[in-house]
Design a protein around this motif. Sequence first.
Motif, mmCIF file in Angstrom:
data_model
loop_
_atom_site.group_PDB
_atom_site.id
_atom_site.type_symbol
_atom_site.label_atom_id
_atom_site.label_comp_id
_atom_site.label_asym_id
_atom_site.label_seq_id
_atom_site.Cartn_x
_atom_site.Cartn_y
_atom_site.Cartn_z
ATOM 1 N N VAL A 102 -5.939 -2.941 1.218
ATOM 2 C CA VAL A 102 -6.955 -3.294 0.220
ATOM 3 C C VAL A 102 -6.282 -3.434 -1.138
ATOM 4 O O VAL A 102 -5.636 -2.494 -1.620
ATOM 5 C CB VAL A 102 -8.058 -2.217 0.160
ATOM 6 C CG1 VAL A 102 -9.147 -2.625 -0.832
ATOM 7 C CG2 VAL A 102 -8.642 -1.976 1.542
ATOM 8 N N ARG A 103 -6.431 -4.600 -1.758
ATOM 9 C CA ARG A 103 -5.789 -4.886 -3.038
ATOM 10 C C ARG A 103 -6.828 -5.201 -4.112
ATOM 11 O O ARG A 103 -7.931 -5.681 -3.807
ATOM 12 C CB ARG A 103 -4.818 -6.063 -2.903
ATOM 13 C CG ARG A 103 -3.706 -5.817 -1.883
ATOM 14 C CD ARG A 103 -2.799 -7.038 -1.761
ATOM 15 N NE ARG A 103 -1.770 -6.846 -0.740
ATOM 16 C CZ ARG A 103 -0.602 -6.256 -0.967
ATOM 17 N NH1 ARG A 103 -0.307 -5.831 -2.190
ATOM 18 N NH2 ARG A 103 0.277 -6.103 0.012
ATOM 19 N N ALA A 104 -6.467 -4.971 -5.353
ATOM 20 C CA ALA A 104 -7.354 -5.282 -6.476
ATOM 21 C C ALA A 104 -7.438 -6.796 -6.662
ATOM 22 O O ALA A 104 -6.401 -7.456 -6.780
ATOM 23 C CB ALA A 104 -6.842 -4.622 -7.754
ATOM 24 N N PRO A 105 -8.651 -7.369 -6.710
ATOM 25 C CA PRO A 105 -8.778 -8.821 -6.889
ATOM 26 C C PRO A 105 -8.523 -9.287 -8.322
ATOM 27 O O PRO A 105 -8.290 -10.461 -8.551
ATOM 28 C CB PRO A 105 -10.223 -9.096 -6.473
ATOM 29 C CG PRO A 105 -10.932 -7.816 -6.745
ATOM 30 C CD PRO A 105 -9.950 -6.719 -6.476
ATOM 31 N N VAL B 82 -5.738 -0.707 -13.023
ATOM 32 C CA VAL B 82 -5.042 -1.396 -11.929
ATOM 33 C C VAL B 82 -4.818 -2.846 -12.311
ATOM 34 O O VAL B 82 -5.546 -3.409 -13.136
ATOM 35 C CB VAL B 82 -5.840 -1.301 -10.610
ATOM 36 C CG1 VAL B 82 -6.025 0.153 -10.195
ATOM 37 C CG2 VAL B 82 -7.198 -1.988 -10.743
ATOM 38 N N THR B 83 -3.826 -3.454 -11.701
ATOM 39 C CA THR B 83 -3.514 -4.858 -11.953
ATOM 40 C C THR B 83 -3.876 -5.693 -10.729
ATOM 41 O O THR B 83 -4.006 -5.170 -9.618
ATOM 42 C CB THR B 83 -2.027 -5.034 -12.278
ATOM 43 O OG1 THR B 83 -1.243 -4.518 -11.191
ATOM 44 C CG2 THR B 83 -1.664 -4.278 -13.547
ATOM 45 N N SER B 84 -4.039 -6.971 -10.951
ATOM 46 C CA SER B 84 -4.389 -7.875 -9.866
ATOM 47 C C SER B 84 -3.347 -7.807 -8.762
ATOM 48 O O SER B 84 -2.150 -7.920 -9.010
ATOM 49 C CB SER B 84 -4.500 -9.311 -10.395
ATOM 50 O OG SER B 84 -4.813 -10.204 -9.358
ATOM 51 N N GLY B 85 -3.793 -7.595 -7.523
ATOM 52 C CA GLY B 85 -2.894 -7.517 -6.380
ATOM 53 C C GLY B 85 -2.383 -6.121 -6.067
ATOM 54 O O GLY B 85 -1.734 -5.919 -5.026
ATOM 55 N N GLN B 86 -2.664 -5.159 -6.933
ATOM 56 C CA GLN B 86 -2.180 -3.796 -6.696
ATOM 57 C C GLN B 86 -2.876 -3.196 -5.475
ATOM 58 O O GLN B 86 -4.069 -3.379 -5.255
ATOM 59 C CB GLN B 86 -2.452 -2.929 -7.932
ATOM 60 C CG GLN B 86 -1.978 -1.493 -7.790
ATOM 61 C CD GLN B 86 -2.203 -0.685 -9.054
ATOM 62 O OE1 GLN B 86 -2.281 -1.244 -10.147
ATOM 63 N NE2 GLN B 86 -2.320 0.627 -8.924
ATOM 64 N N VAL B 87 -2.127 -2.433 -4.670
ATOM 65 C CA VAL B 87 -2.666 -1.797 -3.470
ATOM 66 C C VAL B 87 -3.561 -0.635 -3.866
ATOM 67 O O VAL B 87 -3.157 0.243 -4.636
ATOM 68 C CB VAL B 87 -1.536 -1.315 -2.546
ATOM 69 C CG1 VAL B 87 -2.114 -0.532 -1.358
ATOM 70 C CG2 VAL B 87 -0.723 -2.489 -2.042
ATOM 71 N N LEU B 88 -4.785 -0.629 -3.331
ATOM 72 C CA LEU B 88 -5.733 0.450 -3.597
ATOM 73 C C LEU B 88 -5.836 1.406 -2.417
ATOM 74 O O LEU B 88 -5.992 2.615 -2.605
ATOM 75 C CB LEU B 88 -7.112 -0.132 -3.915
ATOM 76 C CG LEU B 88 -7.178 -1.171 -5.047
ATOM 77 C CD1 LEU B 88 -8.619 -1.626 -5.247
ATOM 78 C CD2 LEU B 88 -6.610 -0.610 -6.338
ATOM 79 N N ALA B 89 -5.776 0.871 -1.213
ATOM 80 C CA ALA B 89 -5.883 1.702 -0.008
ATOM 81 C C ALA B 89 -5.247 0.949 1.166
ATOM 82 O O ALA B 89 -5.106 -0.283 1.140
ATOM 83 C CB ALA B 89 -7.334 2.045 0.296
ATOM 84 N N ARG B 90 -4.899 1.721 2.204
ATOM 85 C CA ARG B 90 -4.321 1.140 3.422
ATOM 86 C C ARG B 90 -5.051 1.701 4.638
ATOM 87 O O ARG B 90 -5.319 2.906 4.710
ATOM 88 C CB ARG B 90 -2.829 1.453 3.535
ATOM 89 C CG ARG B 90 -1.982 0.905 2.390
ATOM 90 C CD ARG B 90 -0.512 1.251 2.604
ATOM 91 N NE ARG B 90 0.296 0.965 1.425
ATOM 92 C CZ ARG B 90 0.831 -0.231 1.150
ATOM 93 N NH1 ARG B 90 0.633 -1.236 1.990
ATOM 94 N NH2 ARG B 90 1.549 -0.405 0.063
#
Length: 362
Positions: A172-175, A83-91
């Motif tokens: 929820v986004r990747a930090p 995953v990349t920084s800011g990518q959506v992981l969950a909603r």
Amino acid sequence: MVVVIAAAIAFAFVKRDREAPAAAPTQPAAIELAPEDVATITAGDIDNTLALTGTLNAIQQTTLTAQVEGKIASVEVRPGAQVTSGQVLARFDTANLQRQVAVAQAQLEKSRELLDYNRKLAKRNADLLAQNFISKNAFDNTQSQLQTALADERASMAQLGVAQQAVENGTVRAPFTGTLAQRLVEPGQHVGINSQLFTLVDLTELELVAAVPSTRIADVRVGQAVDFNVEGYRRAFSGTIIRINPTVDETSKTISIYIRVPNTDGELRSGLFAKGTVLVEGRKGVPSLPLAAVHGDGSAAYVLAIEAGKLVRRPVQVGATDLRRGQAEIVSGPAVGSKVLASNIALTAGTAVKLPTARQGN
């Protein structure tokens, strides 16, 4: 007469037996050693090394937790995904949160209308006070109402900000850029605030944490290179000591050191066990032997030297140990050129041995 002659003959036989020399005891045969069982003390260059063991850990890793309470609407990634920084992981399902935003916006609009009214009233009363049409007390009441309206507007703005932040936290986004190690939530699941959702690790740089005996800590310094192996990998890896713990573990009498390990290709994984060595210094022209030739009985080191066809126990003082080449420096002991037993075969001092027979070429 016959009896006397027989007795004389018997006495003669007994006397001859007593005077016969005793047979020499049988000597055990000497054991012929194989070439790999014999080592010679030679002078040469070796590296003084220190053995290390430890565990690899990701320098950057985190467990993401829920910042809002609610039902998970969707989960976008699975364990092992990059995953990349800011990518959506969950909603999260944010319908209720959106309604709270609408309520906060309406409250803010109401507060601003009331503030606008009080500003106009305060301006008009200021003009009336200047013409002495109202009392100072009436004017002060107007100013008090204006300050209350200002406070209400600020509170409404804050409430709207909190509601909008809750909606934002519903995604929820990747930090940071990394690899998803754990997925702890599924769509439709209701979670509370601070519930664990994901574990994210950055494998591009790892840290090997190793324990060094306090008696050897003087041999370790920041900047030293460390070579190590990891079970399951065919090639060796390397890193650099970046930190040394300032305290000694009272239980193990060891000091932790921290080794930075580049891992840009992501080949290594966090949690792996590693064994390695750190180069302390190079030693030039010192007597040395294979490590297998040096023994210890708990109090002192010794070798089994081959002297006059027998194994003889000779004490030695070991200096540097070169774990990479499997050599040990002999500070004191038998002289250079001496031959010693170099294997772990079960032989003891006093055993008769033969050196390997030189093989003739065909």
